[in-house]
Write an enzyme that holds these catalytic residues in place. Sequence first.
Site, PDB file in Angstrom:
ATOM      1  N   ASP A 337       0.855  -1.169   0.000  1.00  0.00           N
ATOM      2  CA  ASP A 337       0.000   0.000   0.000  1.00  0.00           C
ATOM      3  C   ASP A 337       0.904   1.236   0.000  1.00  0.00           C
ATOM      4  OD1 ASP A 337      -2.340   1.481   0.163  1.00  0.00           O
ATOM      5  OD2 ASP A 337      -2.302   1.522   2.347  1.00  0.00           O
ATOM      6  N   ASP A 634      -2.525  -1.197   5.833  1.00  0.00           N
ATOM      7  CA  ASP A 634      -2.927  -0.717   7.149  1.00  0.00           C
ATOM      8  C   ASP A 634      -4.428  -0.533   7.283  1.00  0.00           C
ATOM      9  OD1 ASP A 634      -3.165   1.404   5.449  1.00  0.00           O
ATOM     10  OD2 ASP A 634      -1.936   2.801   6.590  1.00  0.00           O
ATOM     11  N   ASP A 638      -7.353  -3.501   3.070  1.00  0.00           N
ATOM     12  CA  ASP A 638      -6.234  -4.385   2.748  1.00  0.00           C
ATOM     13  C   ASP A 638      -6.404  -5.792   3.323  1.00  0.00           C
ATOM     14  OD1 ASP A 638      -4.778  -2.310   1.443  1.00  0.00           O
ATOM     15  OD2 ASP A 638      -4.183  -1.547   3.401  1.00  0.00           O
TER      16      ASP A 638
END
Length: 899
Positions: A337, A634, A638
């Site tokens: 990410d 986070d 995800d």
Amino acid sequence: MTGALTDAKLTVERPFALEIDEVGDALGVSRAGLSADEAAERLGAAGPNVLPEPERIPGWRRFLGHFNDTLIYILLGAAAIKAVMGDWLDFSVIMAVAVINAIIGYVQEGRAEKALAGIRGMLSSEAGVLRDGAWATITAADVVPGDVVRLMPGDKVPADLRLTDAVQLRIDESALTGESVPSSKDTAPVAMDAGVGDRTSMAFSGTIVSAGQARGIVTGTGVHTEIGKIQTLVGGAGSLDTPLTKQLDTFGKVLTLVILGMAVVMLLIGRYLHGMPFADLISATIGFAVAAIPEGLPALVTITLAIGVQQMARRNAIVRKLPAVEALGSVTTVCSDKTGTLTKNEMTVRRIITPVAQYEVTGLGYDPEGAITAADGAAPGGDVAALLAVGTLCNDAHVVREADGAWTLVGEPTEGALKVVAIKGGASEAGMVRRGVVPFDSANKFMATLNESGEGARAILVKGAPDRLLERSLTQRSAAGAEPLDHAFWTAAIDELSGQGLRVLAAARKPTRADDVAIGDLIDLEFLGLWGILDPPRPEAIEAIADCHRAGIRVKMITGDHAGTALSISREMGLVPDGDVRVLTGTELEELTQEQLKTVVPEVDVYARTSPEHKIRIVRALQSRDEVVAMTGDGVNDAPALTRADIGIAMGIKGTEATKEAAEIVLADDNFATIRSAIREGRRIYDNLRKSVVFLLPTNGAQSLVILVAIVFGITLPLTPVQVLWVNMITAVTLSLALAYEPAERGIMDRPPRKAGGSIINLRELGFVLIVSLLIGGATLAVFGLALGAGHELAVARTEAVAMLALGQLAYLFNCRFMGRSSITVDVLRGNQVVWWSALALLVLQMLYTYVPWFNGLFDSRPLSFTAWLVPLAFSIVIFLAVEVLKAVRRRIGFAGRS
């Protein structure tokens, strides 16, 4: 009532793309809300607005599941053999190893339902709804499709809403989309193919209202919300066996077949070639099986990984599932990410453009350390001071220094960036009083304040979208004063900053004598300049990405942010080269089949505007190409991909609980550089695990060879089954664990990732193990034969044979410290103190075995004279030198395995 309830009135397809009245008609409601009776009827049909609890696996089944492993079957088989032999003490020892292994796995490994529980915890507990024409506060679980809900600042959205009214509404959707700044919302429908992050007409369950007010019609509750879909993805993502799990399973199955095959051959030879009594033959065959089965291997693997867990924790990588320790060492692709992982998640002004000059800004995040300098190195003048005054006065954010010295933001990230750059430039609020304000509105895209100085001068200060301020400006501030606005110049400047992936804001001002400010006053402004804002990359992450590339590991950015921003950050971090780089957006990905995506993924390193479904598809496409994928993240968005990936890595500080529970590894410092360190540590641990296995197997190989030779040639057994178990136990408990503490080999991050699949040791290493087994086994037979030839009784000869096996393994331990280079070096004597403590423990145990009467009675051993130790010691030195010659031959012909 709006009519009889139908299934159609509980759902609506793509409400974000429909007009408000169309959504109301589809759900059978109006903006006046539902009656209590209608709501009760819909609650009965749609069910509570909660995420269902997963089916729980009973604890006893989860515990027994840790015995479902081929190596554990071998261990249990060894225990059964001991039970048949009536050796209940040995049976208890082996069973204890198996049970301890299961307990460690049961306690250490996280459960999937915890991830789902973490997602359920994100849901709101209360909601304000319009029922029977009046506003009421109800439990969020009772919200139903068609309810009209109102939102206020700080509220957690209770369900998916199609917005019907929105005033200056901004919602923090970072946990759902990964975007670093709150999303501005309005009521206008969006395109049918808009991704979650672009659905500005919707408010999603579990997100938080940052500013403004709104009303909306509930279009989805429970599992039918976007967060509910994520829960379904987490539950259905499935998890894959790690490379180590696959390798151990393959190895265990092959070993089982070999042992069974050899046992059958021994039975046939002993019975039909030598005519051995059936009872003696069964006893000898059991001895062979006990010798050949590496009953210490499962415990060795578990303990080695547990040691690795402790070592990685010291490097800020908290391991939740044991096999993930070594799986990091085989990672070929890291999907990361962007926000908060590769970047600081702290918006920062990087560039300033005024009519006079362009300026660069140093410093990262909300720490106000930094400077503003012109391209020629000159200090900023009045042009920048005017711009910074707007940044600090037309602003509701504050940066605060905590007790530990860290700077934190109170307010919105973009305003925080302007406040920080104003401090860097020396701008101050001292003596200034705010007399009025036009709050930011997503329709207008600007904010204005009326400020008065200590001398009584008043001015309207405006910040917002450049295009909106340009259309309201008449002049611009030059070095000589006001001059006509140069539209072409500013259009080019905006394009330049946007092309660099920067978020662009503009500033303007207007002197006034008014007592208040309104939108109508915001005309004929003086345009002051532009800020270029970016969530900056972590400096240490740039270095970590370079290290990953050198180690043959691809790094791919998968973000919910816009393509231009993602590409700019990826270039700055060295993730992709300069020049033409393909960025795949969520919309483009939707148009690809999974087979087409499988073809595309090797070429694409940057993915933008992605949804949770897209992330899982990317991970699966990579895995279908035999990639070992680590996924970082986070936000709750995800969690499904983390569950599906070979290794899920969550951020420990800014990560949601759902993400942490879905991951195998949690980073205590939220630092991508820690992933690099963890991969290095994983490679080291796997190297040491292989060394331990290559070290342990010749013990079993030598013992089984001794018994096999005795059976084939019809001679007396040099070892009894209980003596075999003794050697296995002391070498596994002492010497084998020493290698778990070996430091990393040279150049460990300069080699490509190991290939997944196959056995934990390859055919070349297996050949190496067989030759070492012949050396140690041959030495044991020689010592046994020499002892009998010297007239020693059988028990003494067997005690010398056991001593030979123990000392031979000790010598071989030093060979195994460096599998890829010579151990005839002073380095073999240092770097791992545990080797020496293990050697001491082995010698002490062997002394007890030889000289303590209780051990003599239990194992049928005998005390040895001093000279009786010389022959095993001499053979051990010969074994060490012979193995070094073998290693040199392997290196010379290019067969040295990676260590």
